[in-house]
Design an enzyme around this catalytic site. Structure first.
Site, PDB file in Angstrom:
ATOM      1  N   SER A   1       6.192  10.211  -2.404  1.00  0.00           N
ATOM      2  CA  SER A   1       5.739   8.907  -1.902  1.00  0.00           C
ATOM      3  C   SER A   1       4.995   8.206  -3.024  1.00  0.00           C
ATOM      4  O   SER A   1       4.085   8.784  -3.633  1.00  0.00           O
ATOM      5  CB  SER A   1       4.791   9.110  -0.724  1.00  0.00           C
ATOM      6  OG  SER A   1       4.049   7.915  -0.514  1.00  0.00           O
TER       7      SER A   1
ATOM      8  N   HIS B   1      10.350   8.016  -1.803  1.00  0.00           N
ATOM      9  CA  HIS B   1       9.928   7.617  -0.455  1.00  0.00           C
ATOM     10  C   HIS B   1       9.041   6.371  -0.537  1.00  0.00           C
ATOM     11  O   HIS B   1       8.011   6.387  -1.208  1.00  0.00           O
ATOM     12  CB  HIS B   1       9.157   8.805   0.144  1.00  0.00           C
ATOM     13  CG  HIS B   1       8.708   8.642   1.551  1.00  0.00           C
ATOM     14  ND1 HIS B   1       9.519   8.918   2.631  1.00  0.00           N
ATOM     15  CD2 HIS B   1       7.512   8.256   2.072  1.00  0.00           C
ATOM     16  CE1 HIS B   1       8.839   8.729   3.754  1.00  0.00           C
ATOM     17  NE2 HIS B   1       7.620   8.317   3.441  1.00  0.00           N
TER      18      HIS B   1
ATOM     19  N   ASP C   1       6.695   3.862   1.436  1.00  0.00           N
ATOM     20  CA  ASP C   1       5.891   3.711   2.654  1.00  0.00           C
ATOM     21  C   ASP C   1       5.514   2.257   2.853  1.00  0.00           C
ATOM     22  O   ASP C   1       4.647   1.733   2.147  1.00  0.00           O
ATOM     23  CB  ASP C   1       4.608   4.544   2.536  1.00  0.00           C
ATOM     24  CG  ASP C   1       4.872   6.018   2.730  1.00  0.00           C
ATOM     25  OD1 ASP C   1       5.462   6.383   3.756  1.00  0.00           O
ATOM     26  OD2 ASP C   1       4.484   6.814   1.846  1.00  0.00           O
TER      27      ASP C   1
ATOM     28  N   MET D   1       3.923  -0.658   5.196  1.00  0.00           N
ATOM     29  CA  MET D   1       2.967  -0.793   6.311  1.00  0.00           C
ATOM     30  C   MET D   1       2.700  -2.260   6.615  1.00  0.00           C
ATOM     31  O   MET D   1       2.695  -3.085   5.702  1.00  0.00           O
ATOM     32  CB  MET D   1       1.646  -0.145   5.907  1.00  0.00           C
ATOM     33  CG  MET D   1       1.797   1.290   5.470  1.00  0.00           C
ATOM     34  SD  MET D   1       0.212   1.952   4.954  1.00  0.00           S
ATOM     35  CE  MET D   1       0.700   3.637   4.584  1.00  0.00           C
TER      36      MET D   1
ATOM     37  N   HIS E   1      10.250   4.220   4.753  1.00  0.00           N
ATOM     38  CA  HIS E   1       9.556   4.682   5.958  1.00  0.00           C
ATOM     39  C   HIS E   1       8.739   3.487   6.429  1.00  0.00           C
ATOM     40  O   HIS E   1       7.694   3.175   5.865  1.00  0.00           O
ATOM     41  CB  HIS E   1       8.663   5.881   5.595  1.00  0.00           C
ATOM     42  CG  HIS E   1       7.726   6.288   6.690  1.00  0.00           C
ATOM     43  ND1 HIS E   1       6.619   7.089   6.458  1.00  0.00           N
ATOM     44  CD2 HIS E   1       7.709   6.019   8.025  1.00  0.00           C
ATOM     45  CE1 HIS E   1       5.977   7.284   7.608  1.00  0.00           C
ATOM     46  NE2 HIS E   1       6.608   6.634   8.566  1.00  0.00           N
TER      47      HIS E   1
ATOM     48  N   MET F   1       6.347   1.591   8.704  1.00  0.00           N
ATOM     49  CA  MET F   1       5.268   1.746   9.684  1.00  0.00           C
ATOM     50  C   MET F   1       4.890   0.342  10.133  1.00  0.00           C
ATOM     51  O   MET F   1       3.912  -0.243   9.651  1.00  0.00           O
ATOM     52  CB  MET F   1       4.087   2.466   9.030  1.00  0.00           C
ATOM     53  CG  MET F   1       4.357   3.935   8.766  1.00  0.00           C
ATOM     54  SD  MET F   1       3.270   4.650   7.508  1.00  0.00           S
ATOM     55  CE  MET F   1       4.301   4.414   6.066  1.00  0.00           C
TER      56      MET F   1
ATOM     57  N   MET G   1       5.959  13.358  11.183  1.00  0.00           N
ATOM     58  CA  MET G   1       4.720  13.133  10.443  1.00  0.00           C
ATOM     59  C   MET G   1       3.739  14.261  10.732  1.00  0.00           C
ATOM     60  O   MET G   1       3.547  14.665  11.879  1.00  0.00           O
ATOM     61  CB  MET G   1       4.107  11.792  10.840  1.00  0.00           C
ATOM     62  CG  MET G   1       4.987  10.670  10.347  1.00  0.00           C
ATOM     63  SD  MET G   1       4.134   9.345   9.511  1.00  0.00           S
ATOM     64  CE  MET G   1       3.088  10.125   8.338  1.00  0.00           C
TER      65      MET G   1
ATOM     66  N   GLY H   1      -0.595   6.033   8.038  1.00  0.00           N
ATOM     67  CA  GLY H   1      -1.489   4.964   7.584  1.00  0.00           C
ATOM     68  C   GLY H   1      -2.073   5.176   6.203  1.00  0.00           C
ATOM     69  O   GLY H   1      -2.263   4.219   5.461  1.00  0.00           O
ATOM     70  N   PHE H   2      -2.357   6.423   5.868  1.00  0.00           N
ATOM     71  CA  PHE H   2      -3.037   6.677   4.596  1.00  0.00           C
ATOM     72  C   PHE H   2      -2.520   7.953   3.949  1.00  0.00           C
ATOM     73  O   PHE H   2      -2.181   8.919   4.652  1.00  0.00           O
ATOM     74  CB  PHE H   2      -4.559   6.814   4.822  1.00  0.00           C
ATOM     75  CG  PHE H   2      -5.164   5.578   5.417  1.00  0.00           C
ATOM     76  CD1 PHE H   2      -5.616   4.546   4.601  1.00  0.00           C
ATOM     77  CD2 PHE H   2      -5.246   5.418   6.794  1.00  0.00           C
ATOM     78  CE1 PHE H   2      -6.143   3.386   5.149  1.00  0.00           C
ATOM     79  CE2 PHE H   2      -5.771   4.256   7.362  1.00  0.00           C
ATOM     80  CZ  PHE H   2      -6.224   3.237   6.537  1.00  0.00           C
ATOM     81  N   GLY H   3      -2.496   7.963   2.627  1.00  0.00           N
ATOM     82  CA  GLY H   3      -2.189   9.184   1.902  1.00  0.00           C
ATOM     83  C   GLY H   3      -3.434  10.065   1.843  1.00  0.00           C
ATOM     84  O   GLY H   3      -4.531   9.643   2.212  1.00  0.00           O
ATOM     85  N   GLY H   4      -3.257  11.304   1.421  1.00  0.00           N
ATOM     86  CA  GLY H   4      -4.394  12.184   1.165  1.00  0.00           C
ATOM     87  C   GLY H   4      -5.061  12.783   2.391  1.00  0.00           C
ATOM     88  O   GLY H   4      -6.179  13.289   2.316  1.00  0.00           O
TER      89      GLY H   4
ATOM     90  N   ASP I   1       6.351  14.585   6.561  1.00  0.00           N
ATOM     91  CA  ASP I   1       5.575  13.616   5.785  1.00  0.00           C
ATOM     92  C   ASP I   1       4.097  13.678   6.141  1.00  0.00           C
ATOM     93  O   ASP I   1       3.723  13.415   7.284  1.00  0.00           O
ATOM     94  CB  ASP I   1       6.138  12.218   6.089  1.00  0.00           C
ATOM     95  CG  ASP I   1       5.488  11.104   5.282  1.00  0.00           C
ATOM     96  OD1 ASP I   1       4.666  11.406   4.400  1.00  0.00           O
ATOM     97  OD2 ASP I   1       5.824   9.941   5.546  1.00  0.00           O
ATOM     98  N   GLY I   2       3.267  14.002   5.157  1.00  0.00           N
ATOM     99  CA  GLY I   2       1.821  13.941   5.346  1.00  0.00           C
ATOM    100  C   GLY I   2       1.130  15.264   5.059  1.00  0.00           C
ATOM    101  O   GLY I   2       1.385  16.256   5.724  1.00  0.00           O
ATOM    102  N   GLY I   3       0.302  15.271   4.025  1.00  0.00           N
ATOM    103  CA  GLY I   3      -0.476  16.473   3.721  1.00  0.00           C
ATOM    104  C   GLY I   3       0.343  17.655   3.237  1.00  0.00           C
ATOM    105  O   GLY I   3      -0.136  18.794   3.258  1.00  0.00           O
TER     106      GLY I   3
ATOM    107  N   GLY J   1       2.911  13.040  -1.438  1.00  0.00           N
ATOM    108  CA  GLY J   1       2.166  11.940  -2.042  1.00  0.00           C
ATOM    109  C   GLY J   1       1.102  12.474  -2.969  1.00  0.00           C
ATOM    110  O   GLY J   1       1.344  12.771  -4.146  1.00  0.00           O
ATOM    111  N   SER J   2      -0.113  12.668  -2.414  1.00  0.00           N
ATOM    112  CA  SER J   2      -1.259  13.016  -3.259  1.00  0.00           C
ATOM    113  C   SER J   2      -1.082  14.320  -4.033  1.00  0.00           C
ATOM    114  O   SER J   2      -1.544  14.429  -5.172  1.00  0.00           O
ATOM    115  CB  SER J   2      -2.526  13.070  -2.402  1.00  0.00           C
ATOM    116  OG  SER J   2      -2.316  13.852  -1.249  1.00  0.00           O
TER     117      SER J   2
HETATM  118  C1  DX5 Z   1       1.279   8.112   5.376  1.00  0.00           C
HETATM  119  C2  DX5 Z   1       2.578   8.054   4.576  1.00  0.00           C
HETATM  120  C3  DX5 Z   1       2.845   9.281   3.738  1.00  0.00           C
HETATM  121  C4  DX5 Z   1       1.727   9.657   2.836  1.00  0.00           C
HETATM  122  C5  DX5 Z   1       2.056  10.883   2.034  1.00  0.00           C
HETATM  123  O1  DX5 Z   1       1.239   7.059   6.259  1.00  0.00           O
HETATM  124  O2  DX5 Z   1       3.683   7.885   5.409  1.00  0.00           O
HETATM  125  O3  DX5 Z   1       4.092   9.170   3.072  1.00  0.00           O
HETATM  126  O4  DX5 Z   1       1.348   8.628   1.987  1.00  0.00           O
HETATM  127  O5  DX5 Z   1       0.933  11.176   1.256  1.00  0.00           O
HETATM  128  P1  DX5 Z   1       0.210  12.594   1.292  1.00  0.00           P
HETATM  129  O6  DX5 Z   1       1.224  13.577   0.783  1.00  0.00           O
HETATM  130  O7  DX5 Z   1      -0.952  12.408   0.384  1.00  0.00           O
HETATM  131  O8  DX5 Z   1      -0.178  12.863   2.707  1.00  0.00           O
HETATM  132 ZN    ZN Z   2       5.865   8.129   4.617  1.00  0.00          ZN
END
Ligand code: DX5
Ligand code: ZN
Length: 211
Positions: free
Chosen positions: A6, A29, A31, A33, A60, A62, A134, A139-142, A168-170, A190-191
């Protein structure tokens, strides 16, 4: 495991060279929003369509009223267009799948971190090319990985879904194996990747691919 980085955590001042640093990934990917379905904004086609992608890329979305964005992203050349089940009813989801597929794009449906896989009816499972599970609230990475997503993957496979499952996520190197074992095909990272120096990203991608 396949990996789809991402770019939400990329350097927005140098997106093109950041893309170069992740060219060994299987996919990219994006994202997107709207500040309504999720309390955050990211980027849209004006920014994304001017980048050169080293590999295929997916969106993706959102956003509420996802139908507003189908043309924009299908014209941009995405391989998969994924929207949230929380933003549509079953009839609308099936209608949008048709529209997306008629453009030669794969249709994906996402279940958010707090949503049960039961929100996806058997008709939706039969028509979706991809399910995006998910493992955080969108909404947010990390954010921290929700371990219950492993069971969500298993339950979708137990119901016979044979299309692509993406998580997707964490996601990180400590939990990726459990996702592969549960039946996931590809993970969004992502992170755990983009907060690493550009020079080591290729090696980190390899470690995910070996999981
Ligand atoms: C969250 C996004 C994810 C996210 C992934 O809303 O859809 O794609 O940024 O980032 P990490 O891997 O840091 O959770
Ligand atoms: Zn995503």
């Amino acid at each position: 495991m396949k990996i789809s980085p991402s770019i939400l955590d990329a350097n927005f001042g140098a997106l093109q060279s950041d893309l170069e640093s992740i060219k060994m990934a299987d996919r990219i990917h994006l994202d997107v929003m709207d500040g309504q379905y999720v309390p955050n904004l990211s980027f849209g086609p004006p920014v994304l369509k001017n980048l050169e992608y080293p590999v295929e890329y997916e969106v993706h979305l959102m956003a509420n009223n996802p139908e507003r964005f189908i043309d924009l992203f299908c014209d941009m050349g995405v391989m998969t267009f994924t929207f949230h089940i929380e933003t549509v009813d079953e009839a609308k989801a099936l209608e949008l799948f048709k529209e997306i597929k008629s453009r030669g794009v794969k249709a994906g449906i996402c279940i958010d971190g707090a949503t049960s896989p039961e929100a996806l009816s058997s008709k939706i499972l039969a028509e979706a090319d991809q399910i995006l599970v998910m493992s955080v609230q969108a909404g947010f990475g990390g954010q921290r990985f929700m371990t219950e997503s492993v069971n969500k993957i298993k339950s979708l496979r137990a119901r016979g879904f044979a299309g692509e499952i993406e998580v997707d996520g964490g996601v990180n190197l400590d939990n990726v194996k459990s996702l592969a074992d549960a039946g996931a095909d590809i993970v969004v990272v992502g992170s755990a990747l983009m907060r690493q120096a550009t020079e080591v990203r290729g090696e980190v991608i390899k470690l995910f691919q070996q999981a």
